[in-house]
Design an enzyme around this catalytic site. Sequence first.
Site, PDB file in Angstrom:
ATOM      1  N   ASP A  42     -20.184  -3.964  10.556  1.00 57.61           N
ATOM      2  CA  ASP A  42     -19.300  -3.141   9.721  1.00 57.61           C
ATOM      3  C   ASP A  42     -18.586  -4.101   8.774  1.00 57.61           C
ATOM      4  O   ASP A  42     -18.650  -5.328   8.948  1.00 57.61           O
ATOM      5  CB  ASP A  42     -18.287  -2.405  10.625  1.00 57.61           C
ATOM      6  CG  ASP A  42     -17.309  -1.553   9.817  1.00 57.61           C
ATOM      7  OD1 ASP A  42     -17.746  -0.888   8.859  1.00 57.61           O
ATOM      8  OD2 ASP A  42     -16.101  -1.563  10.136  1.00 57.61           O
ATOM      9  N   TYR A  47     -15.289  -2.278   2.050  1.00 53.08           N
ATOM     10  CA  TYR A  47     -16.504  -1.997   1.283  1.00 53.08           C
ATOM     11  C   TYR A  47     -16.288  -0.772   0.373  1.00 53.08           C
ATOM     12  O   TYR A  47     -16.931  -0.666  -0.673  1.00 53.08           O
ATOM     13  CB  TYR A  47     -17.666  -1.644   2.232  1.00 53.08           C
ATOM     14  CG  TYR A  47     -18.383  -2.791   2.910  1.00 53.08           C
ATOM     15  CD1 TYR A  47     -18.103  -4.127   2.624  1.00 53.08           C
ATOM     16  CD2 TYR A  47     -19.390  -2.519   3.842  1.00 53.08           C
ATOM     17  CE1 TYR A  47     -18.815  -5.155   3.256  1.00 53.08           C
ATOM     18  CE2 TYR A  47     -20.102  -3.538   4.474  1.00 53.08           C
ATOM     19  CZ  TYR A  47     -19.809  -4.855   4.188  1.00 53.08           C
ATOM     20  OH  TYR A  47     -20.520  -5.852   4.814  1.00 53.08           O
ATOM     21  N   GLY A  48     -15.443   0.139   0.826  1.00 56.12           N
ATOM     22  CA  GLY A  48     -15.299   1.460   0.182  1.00 56.12           C
ATOM     23  C   GLY A  48     -15.349   1.456  -1.337  1.00 56.12           C
ATOM     24  O   GLY A  48     -16.155   2.152  -1.948  1.00 56.12           O
ATOM     25  N   CYS A  88     -21.181   1.560   9.908  1.00 54.59           N
ATOM     26  CA  CYS A  88     -20.344   1.724   8.722  1.00 54.59           C
ATOM     27  C   CYS A  88     -20.958   2.830   7.865  1.00 54.59           C
ATOM     28  O   CYS A  88     -22.119   2.719   7.449  1.00 54.59           O
ATOM     29  CB  CYS A  88     -20.331   0.401   7.955  1.00 54.59           C
ATOM     30  SG  CYS A  88     -19.485   0.488   6.363  1.00 54.59           S
ATOM     31  N   ASN A  89     -20.195   3.878   7.632  1.00 55.20           N
ATOM     32  CA  ASN A  89     -20.701   4.994   6.824  1.00 55.20           C
ATOM     33  C   ASN A  89     -20.994   4.553   5.397  1.00 55.20           C
ATOM     34  O   ASN A  89     -21.979   4.973   4.786  1.00 55.20           O
ATOM     35  CB  ASN A  89     -19.660   6.115   6.773  1.00 55.20           C
ATOM     36  CG  ASN A  89     -19.428   6.774   8.107  1.00 55.20           C
ATOM     37  OD1 ASN A  89     -19.989   7.817   8.398  1.00 55.20           O
ATOM     38  ND2 ASN A  89     -18.577   6.185   8.945  1.00 55.20           N
ATOM     39  N   CYS A 147     -15.364   7.562   8.414  1.00 51.74           N
ATOM     40  CA  CYS A 147     -15.310   6.107   8.267  1.00 51.74           C
ATOM     41  C   CYS A 147     -15.003   5.571   9.656  1.00 51.74           C
ATOM     42  O   CYS A 147     -14.090   6.078  10.329  1.00 51.74           O
ATOM     43  CB  CYS A 147     -14.207   5.716   7.286  1.00 51.74           C
ATOM     44  SG  CYS A 147     -13.789   3.953   7.313  1.00 51.74           S
ATOM     45  N   THR A 148     -15.765   4.589  10.101  1.00 53.39           N
ATOM     46  CA  THR A 148     -15.620   4.141  11.486  1.00 53.39           C
ATOM     47  C   THR A 148     -14.250   3.519  11.765  1.00 53.39           C
ATOM     48  O   THR A 148     -13.786   3.529  12.905  1.00 53.39           O
ATOM     49  CB  THR A 148     -16.751   3.165  11.864  1.00 53.39           C
ATOM     50  OG1 THR A 148     -16.811   2.096  10.904  1.00 53.39           O
ATOM     51  CG2 THR A 148     -18.087   3.881  11.893  1.00 53.39           C
ATOM     52  N   HIS A 149     -13.601   3.014  10.729  1.00 57.95           N
ATOM     53  CA  HIS A 149     -12.247   2.486  10.934  1.00 57.95           C
ATOM     54  C   HIS A 149     -11.279   3.586  11.409  1.00 57.95           C
ATOM     55  O   HIS A 149     -10.392   3.330  12.219  1.00 57.95           O
ATOM     56  CB  HIS A 149     -11.685   1.916   9.628  1.00 57.95           C
ATOM     57  CG  HIS A 149     -12.108   0.514   9.342  1.00 57.95           C
ATOM     58  ND1 HIS A 149     -13.337   0.203   8.844  1.00 57.95           N
ATOM     59  CD2 HIS A 149     -11.450  -0.661   9.487  1.00 57.95           C
ATOM     60  CE1 HIS A 149     -13.419  -1.115   8.669  1.00 57.95           C
ATOM     61  NE2 HIS A 149     -12.284  -1.660   9.067  1.00 57.95           N
TER      62      HIS A 149
END
Length: 265
Positions: A10, A42-43, A73-74, A183-185
């Site tokens: 990620d 990354y977004g 990570c999406n 979002c995995t966060h």
Amino acid sequence: MTTAPIGVFDSGAGGLSILNSIHDLLPTENLLYVADSAYAPYGPKGEAFIQARCETIMQFFLQHEVKAVVLACNTATAAAIAELRQKYSLPLIGVEPAIKPAAGQSRSGVVGVLATSGTIASDKFISLQNQFSAQVKIITRACPGLVELIERVELDEVATKKLLHGFISPMLAEGADTLVLGCTHYSLIRDFIQQIAGPDVLIVDAGSAVARELERRLTALAVVNPGADVGRVKFYTSGDTVYQQRLLQKYWQHFLTVAPLLINS
Ligand code: DGL
């Protein structure tokens, strides 16, 4: 081959929400986790940049002879998985916002999706959204600043709460009864999000679905680790190892150390 590790990565700590599900479901597997923290978030970075980072991390995993890679990570999945699949033949498992289960469970027929701007703008996400838009109303919300707050060892609760209120309240006002953590966060602060959304709102993410998909793929290829011992889990980062050790430790139940992400050229 069965004892070879599985690479999971990620932009930072977010993928630990998926790593935990994988370790719970497949405890004998050896896992390598990469937090690409020097390049997080990354977004907002754009697809070409994210594809280049994914390519670099793939090289690292290939040097460690992994048997599968999980894009935890999406944003990276949306930007890069199609391209990576064309190039590499090993199993690549991605994550995408859990709109399908959310659409199946929403009673109000209104689903809110929280994700990064990169995920929401991607063709992959737009086509996913189109698949379910006849079934439910889908409200999307990019969450600028949220990943940066979650990447801090000490969560600034006041700032996080304020930001989340701004993102979530308009969705609830439009009738959303189900929120997708795209979002995995965000899954790392799921309890916090639940508190803000209230007890009647259903919160869904894709962590356990990704772990199950990985299990299916390993089983189909007959490469599940048959060992009786708990697998080794190793952590790497492109960021500051001391800081990342403190951050990642918050979301991992066993003692961990973090090594620098070194790629042989
Ligand atoms: N955790 C990531 C995701 O699932 C990326 C967050 C970011 O780096 O912006 O999209």
